[in-house]
Design an enzyme around this catalytic site. Sequence first.
Site, PDB file in Angstrom:
ATOM      1  CD  GLU A  36     -33.211   9.891  10.327  1.00  0.00           C
ATOM      2  OE1 GLU A  36     -32.693  10.962  10.708  1.00  0.00           O
ATOM      3  OE2 GLU A  36     -34.151   9.355  10.930  1.00  0.00           O
ATOM      4  CG  ASP A  39     -29.261  16.779   8.914  1.00  0.00           C
ATOM      5  OD1 ASP A  39     -28.706  15.937   8.172  1.00  0.00           O
ATOM      6  OD2 ASP A  39     -28.997  16.886  10.133  1.00  0.00           O
ATOM      7  CB  SER A 127     -29.478  13.639  19.303  1.00  0.00           C
ATOM      8  OG  SER A 127     -29.629  13.328  17.979  1.00  0.00           O
ATOM      9  CB  SER A 128     -26.627  11.324  24.188  1.00  0.00           C
ATOM     10  OG  SER A 128     -25.708  10.574  23.435  1.00  0.00           O
ATOM     11  CD  GLU A 161     -21.664  15.691  16.734  1.00  0.00           C
ATOM     12  OE1 GLU A 161     -21.946  14.523  16.569  1.00  0.00           O
ATOM     13  OE2 GLU A 161     -22.293  16.424  17.519  1.00  0.00           O
ATOM     14  CG  ASP A 173     -28.960  14.975  15.527  1.00  0.00           C
ATOM     15  OD1 ASP A 173     -29.977  14.764  14.849  1.00  0.00           O
ATOM     16  OD2 ASP A 173     -27.948  14.252  15.471  1.00  0.00           O
ATOM     17  CE1 TYR A 223     -24.852  11.568   9.712  1.00  0.00           C
ATOM     18  CE2 TYR A 223     -23.004  13.005   9.227  1.00  0.00           C
ATOM     19  CZ  TYR A 223     -24.352  12.826   9.473  1.00  0.00           C
ATOM     20  OH  TYR A 223     -25.198  13.920   9.455  1.00  0.00           O
TER      21      TYR A 223
END
Length: 392
Positions: A36, A39, A127-128, A161, A173, A223
């Site tokens: 986690e 990435d 991760s929609s 994004e 994701d 984030y």
Amino acid sequence: MKKKLIQNTTEHFEKLFHNQAKHIFLSPGRINIIGEHVDYNDGYVLPAAINKYICFAISKNQNSECAIIAKDLNEAYKFDLNDELKPIDKMWVNYILGVLHQLKERGLKQGFNIVFSSTIPMGAGLSSSAALECGIGYTMNKLYDLGLSKEEIALIGQKSEHTFVGVNCGIMDQFASVFGKKNQVIKLDCNTLEYEYHKADFKKYSLLLLDSNVKHTHLTSGYNDRRNEVEQGLAIIKSHFPEVKTFRDCSAIMLLVLKEKLGETIFKRCHFVVKEIQRVQDAVNALSNSDFIKLGNLMSETHQGLSKEYEVSCDEIDFLVNAVANETSVLGSRMMGGGFGGCSINLVEKGSEKELIEKIAEQYRTTFGIELKSYKVKISKGTSEFKNIKIS
Ligand code: GLA
């Protein structure tokens, strides 16, 4: 559930456009076993696509007009592909426009009508948003022969994004959504984008998600701050150890040497990253050897790091993880995804789920007054076209 989703989506399409949708696509959410917040730190991750999807019902238009209907939100957005595509004040639209903006540069000219609907809970860390971005990218690529590889579709989703939503996410994701395979987890090297599949055979254990029902959006969460902190950290490390190119070349000892220079916060962030990169490799070995006790321990260690060092958990998720810590039927538990809410992922003995959920739900309700949700997920294939169009 998948059948129902497809049926509802296609029926809605017919109702609105008075025609059957010509194509149906499914784009899945994802889980992550371990790895986690690494990435975007050149680490490894171990995600998998799951049997929760966004379904897209679509037909091409002969001109450049586009209509996108978000069935679940009861909202629509119409535009012309020839117009300049810019972010607007509707988040779900921006995920899509960010992809289309890039696809226009790659030859997309023709419009379409789309209805989409989802079984991926929003803001739950499944991760929609990646499923939405990659679903649109994949769909357009298939319909209009844009010649994109799966990797390009994932990268386009990620860039959308960054540019249209403002979250500097990593690639995990989108990659998981597009590259998912039934009953396989993906070990992805986020530095090279090389990947390998590993059998997701947990024998007498299963993966259970406990949803805190605390919604997050990474636009307002910490984030992007975390990304800035580790970037600063890496710059300091590099200036003292020129042999370090990425966090992968950095050891915990190097960090200790630089502890004062890094300062307390950045030291903690970097320490988590270095340890987590190693943990993923250990977890892959544990999975290959069916050493689930080891795997569970690694997951729990990850949680401690995420909570105390990287500081991306929250009281509710910490509670859920702590609540199962002494349950003999649970081998490991940790927050999953970007954090600040969402789900915990738990490695639990098959058959114990129901009792466990009831017990934790009760405690959770009493402590926070929030209803716990839970999902038993299956590991499924990535974004794909659904061919059996005569479902309704
Ligand atoms: C979010 C981001 C991913 C990844 C995870 C944390 O889901 O979109 O790129 O950084 O958080 O592992």
